[in-house]
Design an enzyme around this catalytic site. Sequence first.
Site, mmCIF file in Angstrom:
data_model
loop_
_atom_site.group_PDB
_atom_site.id
_atom_site.type_symbol
_atom_site.label_atom_id
_atom_site.label_comp_id
_atom_site.label_asym_id
_atom_site.label_seq_id
_atom_site.Cartn_x
_atom_site.Cartn_y
_atom_site.Cartn_z
ATOM 1 N N LYS A 37 0.825 -1.173 0.000
ATOM 2 C CA LYS A 37 0.000 0.000 0.000
ATOM 3 C C LYS A 37 0.884 1.257 0.000
ATOM 4 C CE LYS A 37 -1.283 1.589 4.000
ATOM 5 N NZ LYS A 37 -0.255 2.098 4.903
ATOM 6 N N HIS A 82 -0.313 -5.768 5.967
ATOM 7 C CA HIS A 82 0.397 -6.560 6.982
ATOM 8 C C HIS A 82 -0.472 -6.816 8.209
ATOM 9 C CE1 HIS A 82 1.411 -2.618 8.722
ATOM 10 N NE2 HIS A 82 1.729 -3.247 9.838
ATOM 11 N N GLU A 95 -1.341 4.722 17.730
ATOM 12 C CA GLU A 95 0.123 4.744 17.683
ATOM 13 C C GLU A 95 0.645 5.898 18.526
ATOM 14 O OE1 GLU A 95 1.866 3.535 13.711
ATOM 15 O OE2 GLU A 95 0.188 4.800 13.128
ATOM 16 N N HIS A 151 -6.017 -1.232 6.686
ATOM 17 C CA HIS A 151 -5.920 -2.038 7.906
ATOM 18 C C HIS A 151 -7.244 -2.119 8.668
ATOM 19 C CE1 HIS A 151 -1.792 -1.812 6.903
ATOM 20 N NE2 HIS A 151 -1.484 -0.733 7.575
ATOM 21 N N LYS A 203 -2.148 9.020 15.196
ATOM 22 C CA LYS A 203 -0.738 9.092 15.583
ATOM 23 C C LYS A 203 -0.612 9.998 16.800
ATOM 24 C CE LYS A 203 1.246 7.789 11.236
ATOM 25 N NZ LYS A 203 1.731 6.419 11.465
HETATM 26 C C1 BG6 Z 1 1.474 1.322 7.970
HETATM 27 C C2 BG6 Z 1 1.172 2.788 7.952
HETATM 28 O O1 BG6 Z 1 0.737 0.650 6.992
HETATM 29 O O2 BG6 Z 1 1.133 0.789 9.249
HETATM 30 C C3 BG6 Z 1 1.924 3.516 9.045
HETATM 31 O O3 BG6 Z 1 1.532 3.329 6.677
HETATM 32 C C4 BG6 Z 1 1.671 2.860 10.376
HETATM 33 O O4 BG6 Z 1 1.572 4.893 9.083
HETATM 34 C C5 BG6 Z 1 1.876 1.357 10.312
HETATM 35 O O5 BG6 Z 1 2.572 3.427 11.310
HETATM 36 C C6 BG6 Z 1 1.427 0.683 11.591
HETATM 37 O O6 BG6 Z 1 1.804 -0.666 11.572
HETATM 38 P P1 BG6 Z 1 2.043 -1.479 12.935
HETATM 39 O O7 BG6 Z 1 2.258 -2.875 12.493
HETATM 40 O O8 BG6 Z 1 3.235 -0.853 13.582
HETATM 41 O O9 BG6 Z 1 0.805 -1.287 13.749
#
Ligand code: BG6
Length: 491
Positions: free
Chosen positions: A149, A179, A217, A241, A340
């Site tokens: 993405k 992911h 986050e 996600h 964030k």
């Molecule tokens: C990514 C986003 O797909 O996922 C990021 O582009 C984000 O902005 C990240 O920080 C979060 O992934 P995880 O696995 O750390 O929760």
Amino acid sequence: MSTHAKPVAVFDLVIFGGTGDLAMRKLLPAMFRRFLDEQIPAHSRIIGVAREEQAESDYRERVREALVKAIGKEATQAKVDAFLDLVSYRPLDATRDAGWDDFAELMGAVQDHVRVFYLSTSPRIFVDICERLRAHQLNGEGSRVVIEKPIGHDLASAREINDAVGAVFEENQIFRIDHYLGKETVQNLLALRFANVLLEPLWNAAHIDHVQITVAETVGVEQRGPYYDNAGALRDMVQNHLLQLLCMVAMEPPATLDPDAVRDEKLKVLHALQPIDAANAAQETVRGQYRAGAANGGAAPGYLQDLGADESSTETFVALKAQIRNWRWAGVPFYLRTGKRLPSRVSEIVMYFRDIPYSIFEAGSGSIAPNKLVLRLQPDEGVKLWLMAKSPGPGGLRLQSVPLDMSFAEAFGVQQPDAYERLLLDVVRGNPTLFMRRDEVEAAWRWIDPILAAWDAGRDTPRAYAAGTWGPSASVALIERDGRTWHDDDH
Ligand code: BG6
């Protein structure tokens, strides 16, 4: 090899964007962990590709540093050396012909390997890379392409990318990675829902009051300002996600775990989402942008400072109320929020059950909290089921809400693997179950586009929130208007 790790065929993994952040922080460490677990067959090759001219030895040193940083003690010199024997580097510009003949020769030198081309680059060059792969006949049967993405920034641009990649590779060779689908708790949703008889009869509007999905986050935009400022939280997190999590929670039981059976069910959920557009965006969505505040144990700058810009109307926080129009979920809101610079890093799905129909307990026994199932994606992956119980001791019946608590780390005694470990090997195996099919990505954009359009039309600027807080107060109002509150950890 751990007893559960299934061997894969010998493969070549080519990482376009091989010097980038994703490659260094996630992809290479994930491959190294699989290597430590003896799952990477001998003679497999991992080839980093990027524009930069550099000696292979320098690239390997960078990889070594990245592995030590990501893995720590387990990355002993001997093990890293053995892994680096598999790793090589090719400088290559996707937009020019120079170097491609040599690259094709390197690829062609071994015929029987599965070839995985991982495009960890700007989507602007996806098409160039795919076309050059085709020009050098590298798109044949044993080849697969992984695209990261963002797949577009709206439906039209996603279609363009899908058309262009689809002109070179068949759909079953294209792995659109999200992911979040590789996270253990997300896969565990399948087990919890469909390998137990307990939950599924309750998994519907008759018993569930509402669902909350939070991906919070603590980090800011870090070094990704230019990308992020064009995207914002809705495109960066919700379109992929959070909607994928919603689909996994809300889908009907697939008849099998066949990739298309699962993805057909997820697609139906996306199609059943009630549109949010100019008519209701102001009520059903909230956008926020962080300002300076106290976060991560210190003073944190605001988004504009992080970005180095004077102004921006990009959101770093979104909360919204989604509704699914079908028999199972009619009237059950799904509240989604992500942002964030929030107070803690936590991703979880919380299923709130309905109130008991009638209480036989005296008023003094304490209030009866509805049951709650918390699926924790990170950190501390696990499942908590909150039940009412009698608090011990004499003195009358006092009720208390207490969790049945299953930590996956404790229950299984192993560290949870990173999502990329599972997903990368699924690509090698050719199993796309945990990847997004073209129609899913497009259906998600079809739902997101009207929200973006409504925000644009309303010249809606994000509301400010201080770093280290749970987003703008309007996000609290969004859920409290309905007589509910955001889930607060541990009660
Ligand atoms: C990514 C986003 O797909 O996922 C990021 O582009 C984000 O902005 C990240 O920080 C979060 O992934 P995880 O696995 O750390 O929760």
